[in-house]
Scaffold this motif. Structure first.
Motif, PDB file in Angstrom:
ATOM      1  N   SER A 213     -14.370  62.892  28.829  1.00 14.79           N
ATOM      2  CA  SER A 213     -13.590  62.159  27.833  1.00 14.79           C
ATOM      3  C   SER A 213     -13.911  62.668  26.441  1.00 14.79           C
ATOM      4  O   SER A 213     -15.074  62.925  26.109  1.00 14.79           O
ATOM      5  CB  SER A 213     -13.933  60.655  27.956  1.00 14.79           C
ATOM      6  N   LEU A 214     -12.869  62.828  25.625  1.00 15.28           N
ATOM      7  CA  LEU A 214     -12.999  63.121  24.198  1.00 15.28           C
ATOM      8  C   LEU A 214     -12.258  62.042  23.412  1.00 15.28           C
ATOM      9  O   LEU A 214     -11.369  61.374  23.957  1.00 15.28           O
ATOM     10  CB  LEU A 214     -12.413  64.494  23.878  1.00 15.28           C
ATOM     11  N   PRO A 215     -12.583  61.849  22.131  1.00 18.24           N
ATOM     12  CA  PRO A 215     -11.897  60.816  21.354  1.00 18.24           C
ATOM     13  C   PRO A 215     -10.392  61.036  21.318  1.00 18.24           C
ATOM     14  O   PRO A 215      -9.917  62.166  21.169  1.00 18.24           O
ATOM     15  CB  PRO A 215     -12.505  60.964  19.954  1.00 18.24           C
ATOM     16  N   SER A 216      -9.639  59.931  21.448  1.00 16.40           N
ATOM     17  CA  SER A 216      -8.179  60.035  21.389  1.00 16.40           C
ATOM     18  C   SER A 216      -7.561  59.006  20.459  1.00 16.40           C
ATOM     19  O   SER A 216      -6.373  59.084  20.169  1.00 16.40           O
ATOM     20  CB  SER A 216      -7.579  59.876  22.795  1.00 16.40           C
TER      21      SER A 216
ATOM     22  N   HIS B  52     -14.801  57.635  26.306  1.00 18.52           N
ATOM     23  CA  HIS B  52     -14.120  57.129  25.116  1.00 18.52           C
ATOM     24  C   HIS B  52     -12.901  56.309  25.529  1.00 18.52           C
ATOM     25  O   HIS B  52     -12.252  56.604  26.538  1.00 18.52           O
ATOM     26  CB  HIS B  52     -13.666  58.287  24.225  1.00 18.52           C
ATOM     27  N   ALA B  53     -12.572  55.315  24.736  1.00 22.66           N
ATOM     28  CA  ALA B  53     -11.391  54.504  25.008  1.00 22.66           C
ATOM     29  C   ALA B  53     -10.130  55.320  24.771  1.00 22.66           C
ATOM     30  O   ALA B  53     -10.031  56.087  23.805  1.00 22.66           O
ATOM     31  CB  ALA B  53     -11.385  53.264  24.115  1.00 22.66           C
ATOM     32  N   ALA B  54      -9.157  55.151  25.648  1.00 24.35           N
ATOM     33  CA  ALA B  54      -7.869  55.829  25.496  1.00 24.35           C
ATOM     34  C   ALA B  54      -7.060  55.167  24.392  1.00 24.35           C
ATOM     35  O   ALA B  54      -7.125  53.945  24.192  1.00 24.35           O
ATOM     36  CB  ALA B  54      -7.101  55.791  26.811  1.00 24.35           C
TER      37      ALA B  54
ATOM     38  N   ASN C 282     -16.279  73.308  18.409  1.00 24.55           N
ATOM     39  CA  ASN C 282     -17.565  73.049  19.048  1.00 24.55           C
ATOM     40  C   ASN C 282     -18.144  71.699  18.636  1.00 24.55           C
ATOM     41  O   ASN C 282     -18.740  70.997  19.466  1.00 24.55           O
ATOM     42  CB  ASN C 282     -18.556  74.170  18.724  1.00 24.55           C
ATOM     43  N   ARG C 283     -17.994  71.336  17.358  1.00 28.31           N
ATOM     44  CA  ARG C 283     -18.488  70.020  16.924  1.00 28.31           C
ATOM     45  C   ARG C 283     -17.746  68.911  17.651  1.00 28.31           C
ATOM     46  O   ARG C 283     -18.336  67.883  18.025  1.00 28.31           O
ATOM     47  CB  ARG C 283     -18.334  69.862  15.414  1.00 28.31           C
ATOM     48  N   TRP C 284     -16.451  69.083  17.858  1.00 27.86           N
ATOM     49  CA  TRP C 284     -15.665  68.076  18.585  1.00 27.86           C
ATOM     50  C   TRP C 284     -16.080  68.026  20.057  1.00 27.86           C
ATOM     51  O   TRP C 284     -16.185  66.950  20.641  1.00 27.86           O
ATOM     52  CB  TRP C 284     -14.183  68.395  18.453  1.00 27.86           C
ATOM     53  N   LEU C 285     -16.343  69.193  20.643  1.00 30.13           N
ATOM     54  CA  LEU C 285     -16.801  69.229  22.030  1.00 30.13           C
ATOM     55  C   LEU C 285     -18.131  68.511  22.195  1.00 30.13           C
ATOM     56  O   LEU C 285     -18.437  67.992  23.274  1.00 30.13           O
ATOM     57  CB  LEU C 285     -16.934  70.676  22.508  1.00 30.13           C
ATOM     58  N   GLY C 286     -18.920  68.456  21.133  1.00 28.57           N
ATOM     59  CA  GLY C 286     -20.178  67.718  21.192  1.00 28.57           C
ATOM     60  C   GLY C 286     -19.995  66.233  21.391  1.00 28.57           C
ATOM     61  O   GLY C 286     -20.952  65.524  21.736  1.00 28.57           O
TER      62      GLY C 286
END
Length: 333
Positions: A226-229, A265-267, A86-90
């Motif tokens: 987008s999520l961090p990658s 977020h940047a890929a 959940n923290r990451w989904l934030g």
């Protein structure tokens, strides 16, 4: 309960009164979609729980949010505790992207012609020593119609209209040059002759690239999330100890689209690091900006084995200081 059988609607109505909260919301969403009188759909993103997604991400279309739903399910299967997921989904951010089949509303045009106000200088950089300076024009890659960017499609403070021109000279020796130009709506423009002259990456000439871009023509964009990658730094790992697993799970959520991206977020490219953080670090000495102020404006997977990134601060976007946009290219030639 929410199937197509004759008793499904009655069961859903009953669930509105006596079921647990998640079931009640699911029933309300289904009934509202059917136009059931007196039933209001829950807020977008309800299925992730209160306070999990950012306000900007919660308003994404249901089809886009399903990417996050699938990500959460797979992350839990990999053993990541629910609070960490959940923290990451934030961190999820809305963006616009190209669809795998090229569908979606027209948002811009690739390649020339270059249309600028008559008194606006041709974008470029000066080179050479004092008294022997010469100008190298930047190559136009994209003309984006900002009025075609729906409100809330990104969390960037973009102008509501006008055109945004993205430029780059994709030369890795010593580094790419480029930037962005914003032309407000209603400002007269005319076609400008431009002659980029540089050793272009993986093309015989800038003219060859422009011809290819013009051949593609229209740029169409659809909603995305987008999520961090990029590889997490020590600070991120301290807050998100399962970051490596979470970004690995996110890397599996692909559909073959996304050559162009606006916001988000940047890929990651081959673990080279976050270009947004790199831009913030490079500007720290002379701009005094907070690293958290920097964002990805756009990215383009347009050259073989590489990604181009345009970055800027939120404050400069809000102030229409597009002259402060920076360009990076991560490549493995």
């Amino acid at each position: 309960m929410l199937g197509d059988g004759p008793g499904a609607r009655a069961a859903a109505r009953a669930a509105l009164d006596g079921a647990e909260e998640m079931t009640r919301r699911s029933a309300a969403e289904w009934l509202a979609g059917l136009g059931e009188p007196g039933v209001a759909a829950p807020e977008p993103g309800w299925e992730f729980g209160d306070g999990v997604l950012s306000p900007a991400a919660r308003t994404l279309p249901a089809a886009t949010l399903r990417w996050l739903d699938r990500f959460r399910e797979q992350a839990l299967e990999r053993g990541v505790p629910a609070p960490d997921v959940n923290r990451w989904l934030g961190l999820a951010r809305p963006m616009l992207r190209t669809a795998p089949d090229g569908s979606g509303p027209v948002a811009g045009r690739l390649g020339g012609p270059l249309m600028l106000p008559p008194d606006f200088p041709t974008p470029g950089d000066s080179h050479g020593s004092a008294g022997e300076e010469y100008e190298l024009h930047h190559q136009l890659i994209l003309t984006l119609d900002l009025s075609a960017v729906p409100d809330g499609a990104t969390d960037l403070p973009l102008p509501p209209d006008g055109t945004l021109l993205l430029f780059v000279n994709a030369d890795l020796e010593p580094w790419p040059e480029g930037g962005a130009v914003y032309v407000p709506a209603g400002v007269p423009v005319e076609e400008r002759e431009s002659s980029p002259d540089y050793e272009i990456y993986e093309y015989d000439s800038p003219e060859e690239l422009d011809a290819e871009l013009r051949g593609v023509g229209e740029l169409r964009l659809v909603p995305g999330v987008s999520l961090p990658s990029t590889p997490p730094d020590d600070e991120t790992l301290a807050r998100h100890p399962h970051a490596e697993t979470l970004r690995d799970v996110w890397s599996d959520q692909i559909d073959g689209g996304g050559d162009w991206q606006l916001g988000g977020h940047a890929a990651d490219f081959d673990g080279y690091g976050d270009p947004v953080a790199a831009a913030a670090y490079a500007a720290a000495g002379d701009r005094g900006t907070d690293p958290d102020d920097w964002v990805l404006l756009a990215q383009w997977v347009g050259f073989p084995m590489s990604i181009l990134y345009w970055t800027v601060t939120r404050q400069d976007l809000a102030a229409r200081r597009f002259d402060r946009v920076t360009v990076q290219m991560h490549a493995n030639p």
